[in-house]
Design a protein around this motif. Sequence first.
Motif, PDB file in Angstrom:
ATOM      1  N   GLU A  60      40.937  40.347  44.086  1.00 22.19           N
ATOM      2  CA  GLU A  60      41.707  39.132  43.790  1.00 22.19           C
ATOM      3  C   GLU A  60      41.660  38.162  44.965  1.00 22.19           C
ATOM      4  O   GLU A  60      41.369  36.972  44.783  1.00 22.19           O
ATOM      5  CB  GLU A  60      43.160  39.504  43.490  1.00 22.19           C
ATOM      6  CG  GLU A  60      44.085  38.336  43.332  1.00 22.19           C
ATOM      7  CD  GLU A  60      45.539  38.789  43.265  1.00 22.19           C
ATOM      8  OE1 GLU A  60      46.397  38.068  43.827  1.00 22.19           O
ATOM      9  OE2 GLU A  60      45.825  39.857  42.695  1.00 22.19           O
ATOM     10  N   LEU A  61      41.924  38.626  46.165  1.00 20.46           N
ATOM     11  CA  LEU A  61      41.971  37.753  47.330  1.00 20.46           C
ATOM     12  C   LEU A  61      40.591  37.202  47.688  1.00 20.46           C
ATOM     13  O   LEU A  61      40.470  36.069  48.146  1.00 20.46           O
ATOM     14  CB  LEU A  61      42.549  38.477  48.539  1.00 20.46           C
ATOM     15  CG  LEU A  61      44.050  38.695  48.522  1.00 20.46           C
ATOM     16  CD1 LEU A  61      44.479  39.489  49.753  1.00 20.46           C
ATOM     17  CD2 LEU A  61      44.795  37.388  48.470  1.00 20.46           C
ATOM     18  N   LEU A  62      39.570  37.999  47.504  1.00 19.75           N
ATOM     19  CA  LEU A  62      38.223  37.572  47.859  1.00 19.75           C
ATOM     20  C   LEU A  62      37.529  36.852  46.716  1.00 19.75           C
ATOM     21  O   LEU A  62      36.428  36.346  46.880  1.00 19.75           O
ATOM     22  CB  LEU A  62      37.385  38.771  48.311  1.00 19.75           C
ATOM     23  CG  LEU A  62      37.898  39.452  49.579  1.00 19.75           C
ATOM     24  CD1 LEU A  62      37.079  40.700  49.864  1.00 19.75           C
ATOM     25  CD2 LEU A  62      37.867  38.507  50.766  1.00 19.75           C
ATOM     26  N   ASP A  63      38.204  36.815  45.549  1.00 18.10           N
ATOM     27  CA  ASP A  63      37.674  36.115  44.384  1.00 18.10           C
ATOM     28  C   ASP A  63      36.271  36.616  44.045  1.00 18.10           C
ATOM     29  O   ASP A  63      35.332  35.843  43.892  1.00 18.10           O
ATOM     30  CB  ASP A  63      37.679  34.605  44.613  1.00 18.10           C
ATOM     31  CG  ASP A  63      37.526  33.829  43.306  1.00 18.10           C
ATOM     32  OD1 ASP A  63      37.890  34.373  42.247  1.00 18.10           O
ATOM     33  OD2 ASP A  63      37.022  32.695  43.341  1.00 18.10           O
ATOM     34  N   ILE A  64      36.142  37.930  43.953  1.00 21.38           N
ATOM     35  CA  ILE A  64      34.863  38.566  43.640  1.00 21.38           C
ATOM     36  C   ILE A  64      34.757  38.706  42.112  1.00 21.38           C
ATOM     37  O   ILE A  64      35.550  39.420  41.515  1.00 21.38           O
ATOM     38  CB  ILE A  64      34.750  39.954  44.295  1.00 21.38           C
ATOM     39  CG1 ILE A  64      34.875  39.834  45.806  1.00 21.38           C
ATOM     40  CG2 ILE A  64      33.432  40.626  43.916  1.00 21.38           C
ATOM     41  CD1 ILE A  64      34.965  41.161  46.516  1.00 21.38           C
ATOM     42  N   PRO A  65      33.783  38.048  41.512  1.00 24.10           N
ATOM     43  CA  PRO A  65      33.635  38.176  40.064  1.00 24.10           C
ATOM     44  C   PRO A  65      32.999  39.520  39.677  1.00 24.10           C
ATOM     45  O   PRO A  65      32.081  39.992  40.342  1.00 24.10           O
ATOM     46  CB  PRO A  65      32.709  37.014  39.689  1.00 24.10           C
ATOM     47  CG  PRO A  65      31.939  36.730  40.924  1.00 24.10           C
ATOM     48  CD  PRO A  65      32.842  37.109  42.091  1.00 24.10           C
ATOM     49  N   HIS A  66      33.503  40.140  38.650  1.00 27.35           N
ATOM     50  CA  HIS A  66      32.933  41.347  38.070  1.00 27.35           C
ATOM     51  C   HIS A  66      32.752  42.471  39.089  1.00 27.35           C
ATOM     52  O   HIS A  66      31.755  43.170  39.082  1.00 27.35           O
ATOM     53  CB  HIS A  66      31.598  41.044  37.397  1.00 27.35           C
ATOM     54  CG  HIS A  66      31.715  40.039  36.307  1.00 27.35           C
ATOM     55  ND1 HIS A  66      32.156  38.755  36.504  1.00 27.35           N
ATOM     56  CD2 HIS A  66      31.439  40.117  34.991  1.00 27.35           C
ATOM     57  CE1 HIS A  66      32.142  38.089  35.372  1.00 27.35           C
ATOM     58  NE2 HIS A  66      31.716  38.889  34.447  1.00 27.35           N
ATOM     59  N   ALA A  67      33.678  42.621  39.984  1.00 29.97           N
ATOM     60  CA  ALA A  67      33.583  43.683  40.995  1.00 29.97           C
ATOM     61  C   ALA A  67      33.808  45.035  40.328  1.00 29.97           C
ATOM     62  O   ALA A  67      34.553  45.149  39.357  1.00 29.97           O
ATOM     63  CB  ALA A  67      34.586  43.466  42.107  1.00 29.97           C
ATOM     64  N   VAL A  68      33.191  46.041  40.889  1.00 29.42           N
ATOM     65  CA  VAL A  68      33.330  47.394  40.346  1.00 29.42           C
ATOM     66  C   VAL A  68      34.566  48.031  40.920  1.00 29.42           C
ATOM     67  O   VAL A  68      34.891  47.946  42.046  1.00 29.42           O
ATOM     68  CB  VAL A  68      32.076  48.236  40.713  1.00 29.42           C
ATOM     69  CG1 VAL A  68      32.229  49.643  40.197  1.00 29.42           C
ATOM     70  CG2 VAL A  68      30.841  47.576  40.148  1.00 29.42           C
TER      71      VAL A  68
END
Length: 68
Positions: A60-68
């Motif tokens: 959420e904080l790093l705004d990583i899309p589609h993270a595993v």
Amino acid sequence: VQYNPLLMEKPQILVLNKMDIPGTEQMAEIIQAAVKDRPVMVISAAARQGLEALKLKLVELLDIPHAV
């Protein structure tokens, strides 16, 4: 040791580990009440507790899309 001041602008999380040890809950509550400028997460790496919530908060904080 000096750090780049730009690091202070990056998202931060305070992670309290070893929460499986008896008596740590009270200290965690005190720290959580005192820290207002960043999220505080409580985990136990050894007991594998709170790790999924920590991972989700990092995504959420790093705004990583589609993270595993």
